[in-house]
Design a protein around this motif. Structure first.
Motif, PDB file in Angstrom:
ATOM      1  N   LEU A   1       3.396  -0.312   9.494  1.00 14.71           N
ATOM      2  CA  LEU A   1       2.138  -0.924   9.895  1.00 14.71           C
ATOM      3  C   LEU A   1       1.161  -0.775   8.736  1.00 14.71           C
ATOM      4  CD1 LEU A   1       0.280  -2.061  12.273  1.00 14.71           C
ATOM      5  CD2 LEU A   1      -0.371   0.340  12.639  1.00 14.71           C
ATOM      6  N   VAL A   2       0.364  -1.812   8.462  1.00 10.87           N
ATOM      7  CA  VAL A   2      -0.595  -1.778   7.360  1.00 10.87           C
ATOM      8  C   VAL A   2      -2.012  -1.610   7.894  1.00 10.87           C
ATOM      9  CG1 VAL A   2      -1.704  -3.223   5.601  1.00 10.87           C
ATOM     10  CG2 VAL A   2       0.790  -3.057   5.698  1.00 10.87           C
ATOM     11  N   LEU A   3      -2.759  -0.702   7.274  1.00 14.85           N
ATOM     12  CA  LEU A   3      -4.190  -0.547   7.506  1.00 14.85           C
ATOM     13  C   LEU A   3      -4.878  -0.781   6.169  1.00 14.85           C
ATOM     14  CD1 LEU A   3      -2.567   1.784   9.318  1.00 14.85           C
ATOM     15  CD2 LEU A   3      -4.891   2.252  10.103  1.00 14.85           C
TER      16      LEU A   3
ATOM     17  N   HIS B   1       0.842  -1.201   0.000  1.00 19.02           N
ATOM     18  CA  HIS B   1       0.000   0.000   0.000  1.00 19.02           C
ATOM     19  C   HIS B   1       0.876   1.250   0.000  1.00 19.02           C
ATOM     20  CE1 HIS B   1      -3.530  -2.431   0.708  1.00 19.02           C
ATOM     21  NE2 HIS B   1      -2.898  -3.032   1.684  1.00 19.02           N
ATOM     22  N   PRO B   2       0.357   2.363  -0.512  1.00 18.35           N
ATOM     23  CA  PRO B   2       1.092   3.631  -0.442  1.00 18.35           C
ATOM     24  C   PRO B   2       0.986   4.225   0.960  1.00 18.35           C
ATOM     25  CG  PRO B   2      -1.058   3.987  -1.414  1.00 18.35           C
ATOM     26  CD  PRO B   2      -0.937   2.497  -1.212  1.00 18.35           C
ATOM     27  N   VAL B   3       1.804   5.224   1.248  1.00 21.26           N
ATOM     28  CA  VAL B   3       1.637   5.992   2.482  1.00 21.26           C
ATOM     29  C   VAL B   3       0.612   7.100   2.229  1.00 21.26           C
ATOM     30  CG1 VAL B   3       3.968   5.509   3.313  1.00 21.26           C
ATOM     31  CG2 VAL B   3       3.559   7.536   1.906  1.00 21.26           C
TER      32      VAL B   3
ATOM     33  N   LEU C   1      -5.535  -3.978  -2.838  1.00 17.89           N
ATOM     34  CA  LEU C   1      -6.743  -3.567  -2.139  1.00 17.89           C
ATOM     35  C   LEU C   1      -6.576  -2.118  -1.671  1.00 17.89           C
ATOM     36  CD1 LEU C   1      -7.363  -6.729   0.092  1.00 17.89           C
ATOM     37  CD2 LEU C   1      -8.485  -6.159  -2.072  1.00 17.89           C
ATOM     38  N   ARG C   2      -7.663  -1.515  -1.179  1.00 17.05           N
ATOM     39  CA  ARG C   2      -7.563  -0.177  -0.606  1.00 17.05           C
ATOM     40  C   ARG C   2      -6.845  -0.264   0.732  1.00 17.05           C
ATOM     41  NH1 ARG C   2     -12.904   0.218  -2.658  1.00 17.05           N
ATOM     42  NH2 ARG C   2     -13.700  -0.510  -0.642  1.00 17.05           N
ATOM     43  N   GLY C   3      -5.889   0.616   0.938  1.00 13.24           N
ATOM     44  CA  GLY C   3      -5.170   0.596   2.209  1.00 13.24           C
ATOM     45  C   GLY C   3      -4.024   1.572   2.223  1.00 13.24           C
TER      46      GLY C   3
ATOM     47  N   VAL D   1     -11.848  -1.577   9.023  1.00 14.81           N
ATOM     48  CA  VAL D   1     -10.444  -1.554   8.626  1.00 14.81           C
ATOM     49  C   VAL D   1      -9.683  -2.641   9.377  1.00 14.81           C
ATOM     50  CG1 VAL D   1      -8.314  -0.189   8.629  1.00 14.81           C
ATOM     51  CG2 VAL D   1     -10.515   0.905   8.105  1.00 14.81           C
ATOM     52  N   ARG D   2      -8.855  -3.368   8.650  1.00 11.95           N
ATOM     53  CA  ARG D   2      -8.019  -4.412   9.256  1.00 11.95           C
ATOM     54  C   ARG D   2      -6.635  -3.832   9.555  1.00 11.95           C
ATOM     55  NH1 ARG D   2      -8.120  -9.933   9.893  1.00 11.95           N
ATOM     56  NH2 ARG D   2     -10.214  -9.919   8.983  1.00 11.95           N
ATOM     57  N   ILE D   3      -6.186  -3.986  10.804  1.00 14.55           N
ATOM     58  CA  ILE D   3      -4.864  -3.523  11.235  1.00 14.55           C
ATOM     59  C   ILE D   3      -3.920  -4.719  11.187  1.00 14.55           C
ATOM     60  CG2 ILE D   3      -3.569  -2.302  13.013  1.00 14.55           C
ATOM     61  CD1 ILE D   3      -5.987  -0.757  11.858  1.00 14.55           C
ATOM     62  N   LYS D   4      -2.819  -4.589  10.445  1.00 13.76           N
ATOM     63  CA  LYS D   4      -1.951  -5.736  10.175  1.00 13.76           C
ATOM     64  C   LYS D   4      -0.494  -5.427  10.533  1.00 13.76           C
ATOM     65  CE  LYS D   4      -2.986  -7.746   6.185  1.00 13.76           C
ATOM     66  NZ  LYS D   4      -3.339  -7.942   4.761  1.00 13.76           N
ATOM     67  N   PRO D   5       0.002  -5.944  11.664  1.00 12.98           N
ATOM     68  CA  PRO D   5       1.439  -5.824  11.967  1.00 12.98           C
ATOM     69  C   PRO D   5       2.244  -6.524  10.869  1.00 12.98           C
ATOM     70  CG  PRO D   5       0.194  -6.610  13.878  1.00 12.98           C
ATOM     71  CD  PRO D   5      -0.726  -6.686  12.704  1.00 12.98           C
TER      72      PRO D   5
END
Length: 372
Positions: free
Chosen positions: A188-190, A100-102, A125-127, A149-153
């Motif tokens: 961290l990914v959202l 994902h982009p920042v 995906l969107r994130g 929203v899924r928070i993904k370490p």
């Protein structure tokens, strides 16, 4: 893509464990994989610890994607003929952070480029990926407008450590325990949360002059704590590159998953200097967003040993032994608790792991196909 020719024969296959701690089941599985790779390469020695320098001329099996170019040089790792796995120039490039982009005006570490996400946008995906807590709050606010929203370490694996939030306040307890320095280095990914999710695998392995490409589907199981985790993969492998894979009769969603994995990989090859990989695996999720729309996108890459690797090395061995073989099906299985193995199972680990408890890991091969 053709593999470069090796410079000289390798003296040993060496496990290169870059982690502080490796669970027993992973260590045993890695050694078994290394033994299969040694036979493929015609090497007699398998070493459980790294040799000190490039003079040894070894073939390495890293436990993780390599992120230290200086150490790679010291060990003589120059291209995909030197390892089973991959190497990148910066830590965040080895994780799902690149998917994902920042957010606009967000902070990011050295080596980051949004050009990757721009080129691969149709495969994502969107994130957002973030490298500080303030940017995480901002990204959550933007994404929550469309749904959960899924928070993904990014350092977690097998789906562990992920949480779904439905409002901004739910993010705060998750941020409290995060170390700022670790977050700044790895990210961290959202990401938009999907329902009715299927996870597909698309991958390629290149060893000993062989290139195999595959598509597959992952299965979940429950560990001893009752948590849903990775339980195995069913793979369809062909001799050749991704274009060979696309020549199979495929359902539309599988064809899309393969083309998305190809787009993701092409963006990585274009925008990540120093990227090499002989083992490439991509997880692609297909599910429904909060509006009920079907969505498909690459979740993450694996340029290292993975859950499907036992099946990969069994398949490599079968293709190497039978030049007429064009296609086969292979699978991996991870079973918690006591398990009775099928007669055609090749065992990679069975026993009590100090962290996960009683566990069996095995692979199977079936459905050989010699047709052109």
């Amino acid at each position: 893509m053709a593999m470069p020719h090796s410079r000289e024969p390798k003296s040993a296959v060496v496990l290169l464990d870059t982690r502080e701690h490796t669970p027993e089941h992973e260590r045993a599985t890695q050694l078994r994989i290394a033994e299969y790779l040694a036979r493929l390469l015609g090497i007699e020695r398998v070493e459980p610890t790294p040799l000190p320098d490039a003079e040894a001329c070894c073939y390495y099996v890293p436990s993780e994607t390599l992120v230290d170019p200086a150490r790679q040089t010291m060990l003589g790792i120059q291209d995909e003929n030197d390892l089973f796995g991959g190497a990148v120039s910066h830590p965040h490039l080895a994780t799902k952070a690149i998917s994902h982009p920042v957010p606009t005006d967000a902070s990011f570490p050295p080596g980051w480029t949004d050009a990757f996400a721009r080129q691969a946008c149709d495969a994502l995906l969107r994130g957002y990926t973030v490298f500080c807590k303030d940017d995480a709050r901002r990204a959550a606010e933007l994404l929550l407008r469309e749904g959960p929203v899924r928070i993904k370490p990014v350092l977690a694996c097998a789906g562990r450590g992920q949480q779904v939030i439905t409002d901004a306040q739910a993010l705060e307890p998750l941020l409290v325990g995060m170390d700022e320095q670790t977050l700044a280095l790895w990210g961290l990914v959202l990401e938009e949360d999907l329902d009715e999710v299927e996870t597909f695998s698309v991958g390629q392995v290149r060893v000993a002059g062989l290139t195999l490409s595959y598509h597959g589907i992952q299965h979940l199981t429950r560990d001893h704590a009752g948590t849903e985790v990775y339980g195995g993969s069913d793979l369809v492998l062909v001799r050749g590159d991704y274009q060979k894979l696309l020549q199979l009769p495929l359902a539309d969603h599988l064809r899309l998953a393969i083309t998305q994995a190809m787009a993701y990989e092409q963006a990585a090859e274009r925008y990540f200097p120093g990227f090499i990989a002989s083992r490439r695996n991509y997880d692609i999720a297909r599910g429904r967003d909060s509006h009920g729309h079907l969505r498909s996108g690459v979740l993450e890459q694996s340029w290292r040993l993975g859950g499907a690797s036992p099946a990969e090395v069994l398949a490599l061995t079968a293709f190497a032994e039978d030049p007429a073989l064009q296609r086969l099906c292979a699978s991996t299985h991870e079973v918690f608790g006591r398990a009775r193995l099928p007669a055609d199972a090749t065992l990679f680990f069975q026993g009590h792991d100090s962290e996960l408890g009683q566990l069996s890991k095995y692979a199977r091969i079936r459905d050989h196909d010699h047709r052109e």
